[in-house]
Design a protein around this motif. Structure first.
Motif, short mmCIF file in Angstrom:
data_model
loop_
_atom_site.label_atom_id
_atom_site.label_comp_id
_atom_site.label_asym_id
_atom_site.label_seq_id
_atom_site.Cartn_x
_atom_site.Cartn_y
_atom_site.Cartn_z
N ASP A 119 0.78 -1.24 0.00
CA ASP A 119 0.00 0.00 0.00
C ASP A 119 0.81 1.28 0.00
OD1 ASP A 119 -2.23 -1.67 0.17
OD2 ASP A 119 -2.26 -1.57 2.35
N GLY A 120 2.11 1.19 0.25
CA GLY A 120 2.94 2.39 0.33
C GLY A 120 2.64 3.18 1.59
N ILE A 121 3.18 4.37 1.63
CA ILE A 121 2.93 5.30 2.73
C ILE A 121 2.57 6.64 2.09
CG2 ILE A 121 3.86 6.46 4.78
CD1 ILE A 121 5.85 4.11 5.03
N PRO A 122 1.28 6.87 1.86
CA PRO A 122 0.87 8.09 1.16
C PRO A 122 1.04 9.36 1.98
CG PRO A 122 -1.06 6.81 1.78
CD PRO A 122 0.15 5.99 2.14
N THR A 123 0.99 9.23 3.30
CA THR A 123 1.15 10.39 4.18
C THR A 123 2.24 10.08 5.19
OG1 THR A 123 -1.22 10.80 3.96
CG2 THR A 123 -0.07 11.99 5.71
N PRO A 124 3.45 10.61 4.98
CA PRO A 124 4.55 10.32 5.89
C PRO A 124 4.29 10.84 7.31
CG PRO A 124 5.31 11.59 3.99
CD PRO A 124 3.83 11.52 3.91
N GLY A 125 4.96 10.20 8.26
CA GLY A 125 4.81 10.58 9.66
C GLY A 125 5.35 11.96 9.98
N THR A 126 6.37 12.40 9.25
CA THR A 126 6.94 13.74 9.45
C THR A 126 7.17 14.39 8.10
OG1 THR A 126 9.25 13.02 9.43
CG2 THR A 126 8.13 12.99 11.56
N SER A 127 7.29 15.70 8.10
CA SER A 127 7.42 16.43 6.84
C SER A 127 8.75 16.21 6.13
CB SER A 127 7.21 17.92 7.08
OG SER A 127 8.20 18.42 7.96
N ASP A 128 9.79 15.74 6.83
CA ASP A 128 11.08 15.53 6.17
C ASP A 128 11.15 14.17 5.46
OD1 ASP A 128 11.12 14.23 8.62
OD2 ASP A 128 13.25 14.58 8.97
N LEU A 129 10.15 13.32 5.66
CA LEU A 129 10.09 12.05 4.95
C LEU A 129 9.24 12.22 3.70
CD1 LEU A 129 9.35 9.61 7.92
CD2 LEU A 129 11.49 9.80 6.64
N GLY A 130 9.64 11.58 2.64
CA GLY A 130 8.81 11.57 1.44
C GLY A 130 7.79 10.45 1.54
N TYR A 131 6.80 10.51 0.67
CA TYR A 131 5.83 9.41 0.65
C TYR A 131 6.51 8.18 0.04
CZ TYR A 131 5.10 9.25 -4.38
OH TYR A 131 5.28 9.05 -5.72
N MET A 132 5.95 7.01 0.30
CA MET A 132 6.46 5.79 -0.31
C MET A 132 5.40 5.26 -1.25
SD MET A 132 7.84 2.29 1.37
CE MET A 132 7.53 0.79 0.45
N PRO A 133 5.78 4.96 -2.49
CA PRO A 133 4.80 4.44 -3.42
C PRO A 133 4.37 3.01 -3.05
CG PRO A 133 6.97 4.37 -4.40
CD PRO A 133 7.11 5.09 -3.08
N ALA A 134 3.18 2.65 -3.48
CA ALA A 134 2.68 1.29 -3.31
C ALA A 134 3.22 0.41 -4.43
CB ALA A 134 1.16 1.29 -3.33
N PHE A 135 3.58 -0.82 -4.10
CA PHE A 135 4.07 -1.76 -5.10
C PHE A 135 3.11 -2.92 -5.32
CE2 PHE A 135 7.92 0.34 -3.56
CZ PHE A 135 8.45 0.78 -4.77
N GLY A 136 1.96 -2.90 -4.67
CA GLY A 136 0.99 -3.98 -4.78
C GLY A 136 0.44 -4.17 -6.18
N GLU A 137 0.38 -3.12 -6.96
CA GLU A 137 -0.13 -3.21 -8.33
C GLU A 137 0.99 -3.50 -9.34
OE1 GLU A 137 -3.42 -2.75 -9.36
OE2 GLU A 137 -3.95 -2.75 -7.24
N SER A 138 2.22 -3.15 -9.01
CA SER A 138 3.30 -3.28 -9.99
C SER A 138 4.18 -4.51 -9.79
CB SER A 138 4.17 -2.03 -9.99
OG SER A 138 4.71 -1.79 -8.71
#
Length: 131
Positions: free
Chosen positions: A68-87
């Motif tokens: 599912d990725g991480i669409p909303t990071p825990g802190t502003s200095d982290l980027g989001y993580m894409p989901a790999f479930g579809e790819s």
């Protein structure tokens, strides 16, 4: 000192691992998680050697994040993580989960039933945050 020790174990393990799972990691994960790989794309590069999901007793949290990725990071200095479930298909995800455990938690035993856990989590509804 403990963080340095974990990072060193991971670096040592990386020298002995290869194959399709290592290529998956290099192509899908390294740009954001490996400090010596290219420019910083999204925020900081979180170290997987220090990630508690990889050192845990079960792969559930890691698999959920990969799916599912991480669409909303825990802190502003982290980027989001894409989901790999579809790819990535189940075989690729299973290989990647085992690789990540071996590389970033080499002192921990391999997880059992990764295939079953992946199938169960794919079938389960995902949590959707409410705002």
């Amino acid at each position: 000192a403990q963080a340095q020790q974990l990072e060193q174990r991971s670096a040592d393990a990386a020298r002995t691992l290869g194959g399709p799972a290592a290529r998956l990691y290099q192509n899908a994960c390294a740009v954001c998680h490996q400090s010596d790989q290219g420019i910083r794309q999204f925020g900081i590069k979180p170290s997987l050697a220090l990630n508690t999901n990889l050192h845990g007793d079960k792969p559930d949290n890691l698999i959920r994040v990969l799916l599912d990725g991480i669409p909303t990071p825990g802190t502003s200095d982290l980027g989001y993580m894409p989901a790999f479930g579809e790819s990535l298909d189940d075989r690729q995800l299973t290989q990647l989960v085992h690789y990540l455990r071996k590389r970033f938690a080499p002192d921990k035993p391999a997880w059992d039933n990764v295939d079953d856990t992946l199938a169960r989590l794919r079938a389960a509804p995902t949590h959707q945050p409410t705002h």
